[in-house]
Write a protein that holds these residues in place. Structure first.
Motif, PDB file in Angstrom:
ATOM      1  N   GLN A   1       1.598   3.250   8.827  1.00  0.00           N
ATOM      2  CA  GLN A   1       0.998   3.345   8.499  1.00  0.00           C
ATOM      3  C   GLN A   1       0.651   2.025   6.958  1.00  0.00           C
ATOM      4  O   GLN A   1      -0.279   1.756   6.779  1.00  0.00           O
ATOM      5  N   TRP A   2       1.949   2.108   6.193  1.00  0.00           N
ATOM      6  CA  TRP A   2       1.954   1.041   5.325  1.00  0.00           C
ATOM      7  C   TRP A   2       1.365  -0.443   6.021  1.00  0.00           C
ATOM      8  O   TRP A   2       1.027  -1.177   5.526  1.00  0.00           O
ATOM      9  N   VAL A   3       2.351  -0.817   6.566  1.00  0.00           N
ATOM     10  CA  VAL A   3       1.633  -2.625   7.546  1.00  0.00           C
ATOM     11  C   VAL A   3       0.415  -2.642   8.041  1.00  0.00           C
ATOM     12  O   VAL A   3       0.028  -3.428   7.229  1.00  0.00           O
ATOM     13  N   ASN A   4       0.294  -1.133   8.156  1.00  0.00           N
ATOM     14  CA  ASN A   4      -1.564  -0.963   8.665  1.00  0.00           C
ATOM     15  C   ASN A   4      -2.382  -1.945   7.570  1.00  0.00           C
ATOM     16  O   ASN A   4      -3.154  -2.798   7.350  1.00  0.00           O
ATOM     17  N   GLY A   5      -1.967  -1.274   6.458  1.00  0.00           N
ATOM     18  CA  GLY A   5      -2.555  -1.119   5.394  1.00  0.00           C
ATOM     19  C   GLY A   5      -2.413  -2.379   4.522  1.00  0.00           C
ATOM     20  O   GLY A   5      -3.455  -3.063   4.396  1.00  0.00           O
ATOM     21  N   LEU A   6      -1.403  -3.389   4.671  1.00  0.00           N
ATOM     22  CA  LEU A   6      -0.827  -3.754   4.081  1.00  0.00           C
ATOM     23  C   LEU A   6      -2.283  -5.362   5.000  1.00  0.00           C
ATOM     24  O   LEU A   6      -2.699  -6.414   4.211  1.00  0.00           O
ATOM     25  N   LYS A   7      -1.695  -5.242   6.556  1.00  0.00           N
ATOM     26  CA  LYS A   7      -2.870  -5.680   7.113  1.00  0.00           C
ATOM     27  C   LYS A   7      -4.296  -6.059   6.072  1.00  0.00           C
ATOM     28  O   LYS A   7      -5.285  -7.361   6.455  1.00  0.00           O
TER      29      LYS A   7
ATOM     30  N   GLN B   1       6.146  -3.438  15.643  1.00  0.00           N
ATOM     31  CA  GLN B   1       6.011  -3.969  16.555  1.00  0.00           C
ATOM     32  C   GLN B   1       5.024  -3.273  16.916  1.00  0.00           C
ATOM     33  O   GLN B   1       3.839  -3.916  17.076  1.00  0.00           O
ATOM     34  N   SER B   2       4.528  -1.997  16.551  1.00  0.00           N
ATOM     35  CA  SER B   2       3.453  -1.577  17.031  1.00  0.00           C
ATOM     36  C   SER B   2       2.138  -1.525  15.963  1.00  0.00           C
ATOM     37  O   SER B   2       1.146  -1.631  16.493  1.00  0.00           O
ATOM     38  N   ALA B   3       2.740  -2.255  14.956  1.00  0.00           N
ATOM     39  CA  ALA B   3       2.068  -2.290  13.820  1.00  0.00           C
ATOM     40  C   ALA B   3       1.401  -3.915  14.093  1.00  0.00           C
ATOM     41  O   ALA B   3       0.187  -4.032  13.624  1.00  0.00           O
ATOM     42  N   VAL B   4       2.093  -4.829  14.200  1.00  0.00           N
ATOM     43  CA  VAL B   4       1.826  -5.656  14.459  1.00  0.00           C
ATOM     44  C   VAL B   4       1.807  -7.045  15.564  1.00  0.00           C
ATOM     45  O   VAL B   4       1.570  -7.985  15.456  1.00  0.00           O
ATOM     46  N   GLY B   5       2.727  -6.533  16.394  1.00  0.00           N
ATOM     47  CA  GLY B   5       2.903  -6.624  17.831  1.00  0.00           C
ATOM     48  C   GLY B   5       4.814  -7.142  18.016  1.00  0.00           C
ATOM     49  O   GLY B   5       5.004  -7.412  17.096  1.00  0.00           O
TER      50      GLY B   5
END
Length: 378
Positions: free
Chosen positions: A370-376, A31-35
């Motif tokens: 961090q991994w999800v932010n890299g995917l974004k 949720q912190s990464a994408v809302g």
């Protein structure tokens, strides 16, 4: 923002047991990464009260067919005995239908599973080019009560482990809660990330509140854990047996708390030891505020002890089995001790002499976030 579907059999509830706290962390980090509005949760378990549809067959025949499938498809050593592990852990008639509905409603760009036995979900993602990550709690194949010095038992469980490692290999990325497991799976040819447990959200708030209100009661040691879980119970019973042999330092008393701990003494009396069972959140809060230190004995199993970073955040020193420290980075106030009751007694005596002022822990950034932010960014 990408949308995420989290498959978890453990409700992401804060301040419950270690498994639910870890599930809460995974949900929080996503949720912190994408809302928060971009993350959906799917529970793969059989619904409570849900009847298994289909042709009814005698239970002996159904059991034999399940065993045959496990022996042929998963682990030929299971012909010699039974274990709790299976890649069909979540199978029930409604599973695929319910998952398809959740998948279509979410339309995820990423799926995160919390158990290796979620391979049934992979075709949904692979047909659409959607990555699937796995964040297991431990090696489920080895999270069982078996006698490790019996070769046949060891073969049974290592056969299950081979099945689990093969399942982990099929995900697009692996995030392991323990440094030991991350290194082991990587060494088996499937590069894995170390994704340590960190108290977040309501859990972090709770333990920071404990730190702010700390009024340690000299000599009050807390033995906290879920004694209903066999590896934890065995560690607690081991320590109580050691206390019965070597005694407690003068001025020390021990309170055993947590689900199932009320049965630990089984009618025997140990001077200075009290077993109180499950505690409410408020009672746990008060006990931790007063605790001089925490005792954490555990000698088998995988995963990671969530109590270690929680107690570091609360400012409570921990005397723990040295084996547990292999899974985590160093933490303030953590005292590793070997399998010798006299050493545990000596560590308690040392804490009785030293002032209790621990610096706040510095936790690493979330590997998953961090991994999800890299995917974004791709």
């Amino acid at each position: 923002m990408p949308k995420v579907l989290l498959i978890t059999h453990l409700p992401p509830n804060p301040l419950r047991n270690g498994g639910e706290n870890r599930s809460y962390q995974v949900l929080h980090d996503l949720q912190s990464a994408v809302g928060a509005d971009k993350v959906s949760v799917f529970d793969p378990r059989v619904p409570k009260g849900g009847a298994r549809r289909g042709v009814r067959v005698p239970w002996r025949i159904a059991y034999a067919l399940r065993r045959l499938r496990v022996i042929v498809r998963e682990n030929p050593y299971r012909i010699f005995g039974e274990t709790q592990f299976s890649m069909t852990k979540f199978d029930h008639p409604e599973l695929v239908t319910k998952y398809r509905a959740a998948f279509d409603a979410c339309q995820p760009d990423l799926v995160v599973a919390q158990h290796s036995a979620c391979l049934w979900s992979l075709p949904f993602q692979q047909q659409r080019g959607i990555p699937t990550l796995v964040c297991p709690q431990n090696f489920d194949a080895l999270d069982d009560n078996f006698v490790i010095d019996r070769k046949r038992q060891l073969q049974l469980h290592l056969g299950d482990l081979a099945t689990e490692i093969d399942a982990l290999r099929q995900y697009d990325a692996r995030f392991m809660i323990s440094k030991v497991e991350a290194a082991f799976v990587s060494g088996m040819g499937s590069p894995s990330f170390f994704y340590p447990y960190v108290p977040v959200g309501a859990i972090r708030t709770f333990y920071e509140s404990v730190r702010a209100r700390r009024q340690p009661e000299r000599g009050l040691f807390v033995l906290l854990g879920t004694a209903a879980h066999k590896p934890i119970r065995d560690g607690m019973r081991w320590l109580l047996d050691q206390i019965a042999q070597v005694g407690l330092p003068q001025g020390v008393r021990v309170i055993a708390a947590g689900a199932g701990t009320e049965t630990l003494l089984e009618g025997r009396a140990l001077p200075g030891v009290e077993a109180v069972g499950w505690l409410t959140e408020s009672d746990l809060n008060e006990l931790l505020i007063r605790a001089h230190a925490m005792l954490l004995p555990k000698w088998r199993g995988f995963g990671s002890a969530t109590r270690l970073p929680e107690m570091a955040l609360a400012g409570i020193p921990v005397i723990a089995s040295d084996y547990l420290t292999h899974a985590v980075d160093p933490l303030p106030g953590l005292i590793p001790v070997g399998r010798d009751g006299a050493d545990w007694r000596d560590s308690m005596e040392r804490l009785m002499r030293e002032p209790i002022q621990l610096p706040p822990p510095v936790f690493p950034p979330s590997t998953l976030e961090q991994w999800v932010n890299g995917l974004k960014r791709t």
